[in-house]
Design a protein around this motif. Structure first.
Motif, PDB file in Angstrom:
ATOM      1  N   VAL A  34     -12.676  -1.919  11.301  1.00 41.98           N
ATOM      2  CA  VAL A  34     -11.841  -3.195  10.941  1.00 41.98           C
ATOM      3  C   VAL A  34     -10.460  -2.580  10.416  1.00 41.98           C
ATOM      4  CG1 VAL A  34     -11.715  -5.204   9.682  1.00 41.98           C
ATOM      5  CG2 VAL A  34     -13.902  -4.140  10.590  1.00 41.98           C
ATOM      6  N   VAL A  35      -9.193  -3.185  11.278  1.00 41.93           N
ATOM      7  CA  VAL A  35      -8.031  -2.574  10.593  1.00 41.93           C
ATOM      8  C   VAL A  35      -7.669  -3.939   9.868  1.00 41.93           C
ATOM      9  CG1 VAL A  35      -5.478  -2.264  11.478  1.00 41.93           C
ATOM     10  CG2 VAL A  35      -7.539  -1.272  12.769  1.00 41.93           C
ATOM     11  N   VAL A  36      -7.176  -3.772   8.566  1.00 44.80           N
ATOM     12  CA  VAL A  36      -6.869  -4.857   7.680  1.00 44.80           C
ATOM     13  C   VAL A  36      -5.344  -4.862   7.607  1.00 44.80           C
ATOM     14  CG1 VAL A  36      -7.067  -5.739   5.112  1.00 44.80           C
ATOM     15  CG2 VAL A  36      -9.034  -4.961   6.568  1.00 44.80           C
ATOM     16  N   ASP A  37      -4.720  -6.076   7.800  1.00 45.14           N
ATOM     17  CA  ASP A  37      -3.341  -6.438   7.422  1.00 45.14           C
ATOM     18  C   ASP A  37      -3.333  -7.104   6.312  1.00 45.14           C
ATOM     19  OD1 ASP A  37      -0.621  -6.190   7.767  1.00 45.14           O
ATOM     20  OD2 ASP A  37      -0.560  -7.612   9.325  1.00 45.14           O
ATOM     21  N   THR A  38      -2.466  -6.923   5.220  1.00 46.97           N
ATOM     22  CA  THR A  38      -2.217  -7.834   4.383  1.00 46.97           C
ATOM     23  C   THR A  38      -0.711  -8.052   3.856  1.00 46.97           C
ATOM     24  OG1 THR A  38      -1.611  -5.911   2.703  1.00 46.97           O
ATOM     25  CG2 THR A  38      -4.019  -6.556   3.044  1.00 46.97           C
ATOM     26  N   ARG A  39      -0.472  -9.057   2.967  1.00 47.69           N
ATOM     27  CA  ARG A  39       0.763  -9.409   2.658  1.00 47.69           C
ATOM     28  C   ARG A  39       1.712  -8.462   2.105  1.00 47.69           C
ATOM     29  NH1 ARG A  39      -2.013 -14.361  -0.426  1.00 47.69           N
ATOM     30  NH2 ARG A  39      -3.332 -12.658  -1.048  1.00 47.69           N
ATOM     31  N   GLY A  40       2.922  -8.840   1.972  1.00 49.92           N
ATOM     32  CA  GLY A  40       4.036  -8.010   1.377  1.00 49.92           C
ATOM     33  C   GLY A  40       4.213  -7.878   0.005  1.00 49.92           C
ATOM     34  N   PHE A  41       3.113  -8.350  -0.531  1.00 51.70           N
ATOM     35  CA  PHE A  41       2.943  -7.859  -2.040  1.00 51.70           C
ATOM     36  C   PHE A  41       1.573  -7.466  -2.694  1.00 51.70           C
ATOM     37  CE2 PHE A  41       0.922 -11.807  -3.332  1.00 51.70           C
ATOM     38  CZ  PHE A  41       1.295 -12.867  -2.209  1.00 51.70           C
ATOM     39  N   ALA A  42       1.482  -6.869  -3.655  1.00 49.91           N
ATOM     40  CA  ALA A  42       0.155  -6.569  -3.967  1.00 49.91           C
ATOM     41  C   ALA A  42      -0.431  -7.325  -5.226  1.00 49.91           C
ATOM     42  CB  ALA A  42       0.261  -5.177  -4.767  1.00 49.91           C
ATOM     43  N   ASP A  43      -1.831  -7.906  -4.809  1.00 51.05           N
ATOM     44  CA  ASP A  43      -2.213  -8.633  -5.880  1.00 51.05           C
ATOM     45  C   ASP A  43      -3.955  -8.210  -6.056  1.00 51.05           C
ATOM     46  OD1 ASP A  43      -3.234  -9.500  -3.484  1.00 51.05           O
ATOM     47  OD2 ASP A  43      -2.477 -11.441  -3.450  1.00 51.05           O
ATOM     48  N   GLU A  44      -4.624  -9.101  -6.500  1.00 51.20           N
ATOM     49  CA  GLU A  44      -5.981  -8.861  -6.512  1.00 51.20           C
ATOM     50  C   GLU A  44      -6.777  -8.347  -5.167  1.00 51.20           C
ATOM     51  OE1 GLU A  44      -9.023 -11.586  -8.498  1.00 51.20           O
ATOM     52  OE2 GLU A  44      -7.143 -11.647  -9.969  1.00 51.20           O
ATOM     53  N   LEU A  45      -6.266  -9.123  -4.254  1.00 51.54           N
ATOM     54  CA  LEU A  45      -6.647  -8.850  -2.932  1.00 51.54           C
ATOM     55  C   LEU A  45      -6.406  -7.526  -2.302  1.00 51.54           C
ATOM     56  CD1 LEU A  45      -8.179 -10.276  -0.314  1.00 51.54           C
ATOM     57  CD2 LEU A  45      -5.766 -10.621   0.384  1.00 51.54           C
ATOM     58  N   THR A  46      -5.267  -6.965  -2.714  1.00 51.65           N
ATOM     59  CA  THR A  46      -4.950  -5.711  -2.521  1.00 51.65           C
ATOM     60  C   THR A  46      -5.953  -4.691  -3.015  1.00 51.65           C
ATOM     61  OG1 THR A  46      -2.522  -6.202  -2.624  1.00 51.65           O
ATOM     62  CG2 THR A  46      -3.029  -3.891  -2.456  1.00 51.65           C
ATOM     63  N   GLU A  47      -6.229  -4.873  -4.288  1.00 50.54           N
ATOM     64  CA  GLU A  47      -7.380  -4.177  -5.211  1.00 50.54           C
ATOM     65  C   GLU A  47      -8.832  -4.112  -4.497  1.00 50.54           C
ATOM     66  OE1 GLU A  47      -7.108  -3.240  -9.019  1.00 50.54           O
ATOM     67  OE2 GLU A  47      -4.923  -3.539  -8.888  1.00 50.54           O
ATOM     68  N   ASP A  48      -9.073  -5.396  -4.064  1.00 57.21           N
ATOM     69  CA  ASP A  48     -10.206  -5.659  -3.315  1.00 57.21           C
ATOM     70  C   ASP A  48     -10.482  -4.602  -1.969  1.00 57.21           C
ATOM     71  OD1 ASP A  48     -11.206  -7.247  -5.442  1.00 57.21           O
ATOM     72  OD2 ASP A  48     -11.163  -8.965  -4.263  1.00 57.21           O
ATOM     73  N   VAL A  49      -9.463  -5.040  -1.277  1.00 61.27           N
ATOM     74  CA  VAL A  49      -9.213  -4.407  -0.097  1.00 61.27           C
ATOM     75  C   VAL A  49      -9.432  -3.082  -0.191  1.00 61.27           C
ATOM     76  CG1 VAL A  49      -7.713  -4.112   1.995  1.00 61.27           C
ATOM     77  CG2 VAL A  49      -8.163  -6.385   1.331  1.00 61.27           C
ATOM     78  N   SER A  50      -8.794  -2.376  -1.005  1.00 61.96           N
ATOM     79  CA  SER A  50      -8.434  -1.073  -1.171  1.00 61.96           C
ATOM     80  C   SER A  50      -9.842  -0.314  -1.593  1.00 61.96           C
ATOM     81  CB  SER A  50      -7.612  -0.582  -2.190  1.00 61.96           C
ATOM     82  OG  SER A  50      -6.201  -0.975  -1.899  1.00 61.96           O
ATOM     83  N   LYS A  51     -10.724  -1.095  -2.506  1.00 60.02           N
ATOM     84  CA  LYS A  51     -11.897  -0.669  -2.611  1.00 60.02           C
ATOM     85  C   LYS A  51     -12.865  -0.638  -1.610  1.00 60.02           C
ATOM     86  CE  LYS A  51     -11.391  -2.123  -7.618  1.00 60.02           C
ATOM     87  NZ  LYS A  51     -11.547  -3.208  -8.367  1.00 60.02           N
ATOM     88  N   GLU A  52     -12.885  -1.451  -0.669  1.00 65.78           N
ATOM     89  CA  GLU A  52     -13.684  -1.662   0.572  1.00 65.78           C
ATOM     90  C   GLU A  52     -13.393  -0.695   1.618  1.00 65.78           C
ATOM     91  OE1 GLU A  52     -16.617  -3.646   0.965  1.00 65.78           O
ATOM     92  OE2 GLU A  52     -16.838  -3.890  -1.119  1.00 65.78           O
ATOM     93  N   SER A  53     -12.092  -0.199   1.593  1.00 67.62           N
ATOM     94  CA  SER A  53     -11.576   0.513   2.829  1.00 67.62           C
ATOM     95  C   SER A  53     -12.051   2.078   2.829  1.00 67.62           C
ATOM     96  CB  SER A  53     -10.009   0.550   2.879  1.00 67.62           C
ATOM     97  OG  SER A  53      -9.737  -0.956   2.771  1.00 67.62           O
ATOM     98  N   ASP A  54     -12.067   2.568   3.994  1.00 71.80           N
ATOM     99  CA  ASP A  54     -12.317   4.194   3.908  1.00 71.80           C
ATOM    100  C   ASP A  54     -10.842   4.907   3.692  1.00 71.80           C
ATOM    101  OD1 ASP A  54     -15.236   4.263   4.840  1.00 71.80           O
ATOM    102  OD2 ASP A  54     -14.474   2.708   5.840  1.00 71.80           O
TER     103      ASP A  54
END
Ligand SMILES: Nc1ncnc2c1ncn2[C@@H]1O[C@H](COP(=O)(O)OP(=O)(O)OP(=O)(O)O)[C@@H](O)[C@H]1O
Ligand SMILES: [Mg+2]
Length: 211
Positions: free
Chosen positions: A82-102
């Motif tokens: 799964v390739v995850v694309d996120t918004r142009g700013f860092a928020d809680e979701l950025t942290e969540d996504v990062s923790k779950e990513s390889d």
């Protein structure tokens, strides 16, 4: 199922573009790949995937919109990557996504205006130990100056972060391809194709955990 994410503190640095390059590369190698588009305002990858289908470009790249990583984890099972694309700013979701990513790719320009917020975000994410060794900074939309590139590379190394061992050069030709649903690596220009292939290979190695 592996997850490779593209995050950043700045807009327009190439997150969605590189996400598409990676997704196409994985699909071409017969991996079952999904783009998880978390940028609900723009839905860049979703729109692009539809455009790709309309233009009959193979392989099909499936893209779905998600509001949270929990939702993705609950509903998505049957994929290799799964390739995850996120918004142009860092928020809680950025942290969540990062923790779950390889692997967590942080595309950035070479200027200090781009590097400063990128490194600040990298440091913030790296506070979580499980994330610190997954962060990979990608020099993106780079100009033609070797000196600026070297300076940026030195700044990133001094900060102690890993870099992708290929850079994504800024070229007008890439835009034209994106606009019709192709990824940078699918360009017809041989010079651009070569540059895109190098970035594609470097990202694939990390995304699929190959060494
Ligand atoms: N190598 C390149 N050469 C020229 N233009 C590029 C290149 N890579 C991306 N672009 C263009 O730059 C713009 C921003 O790229 P992209 O949408 O990938 O950034 P982003 O980080 O996802 O932005 P946002 O934060 O708004 O989601 C797009 O118009 C894209 O077509
Ligand atoms: Mg984007």
């Amino acid at each position: 199922m592996r997850i490779a994410s593209f995050v950043g503190q700045k807009g327009g640095v190439g997150k969605s573009t590189l996400a598409r390059v990676l997704a196409v590369a994985a699909a071409r190698e017969q991996h079952k790949v999904l783009i998880g588009d978390f940028d609900l305002e723009q839905l860049t990858c979703l729109e692009w995937s539809a455009m790709r289908m309309r233009h009959g470009i193979e392989p099909d790249i499936e893209a779905r919109a998600f509001k949270s990583l929990k939702k993705l984890r609950k509903t998505v099972t049957d994929f290799d990557l799964v390739v995850v694309d996120t918004r142009g700013f860092a928020d809680e979701l950025t942290e969540d996504v990062s923790k779950e990513s390889d692997v967590v790719f942080l595309p950035t320009g070479t200027s200090m205006d781009d590097l400063r917020p990128t490194l600040a975000l990298a440091r913030r994410l790296a506070k979580t130990r499980s994330v610190s060794n997954k962060i990979v900074i990608v020099l993106s939309k780079t100009g033609r100056s070797e000196r600026l590139l070297e300076q940026a590379e030195a700044t990133i190394s001094e900060a102690g972060f890993d870099m992708l061992n290929a850079v994504w050069p800024e070229r007008d030709g890439f835009q034209a391809d994106l606009d019709v649903g192709r990824a940078g690596s699918e360009t017809r220009n041989p010079h651009l194709k070569q540059a895109a292939k190098e970035v594609e290979m470097a990202m694939m190695t990390l995304a699929l955990g190959q060494s």
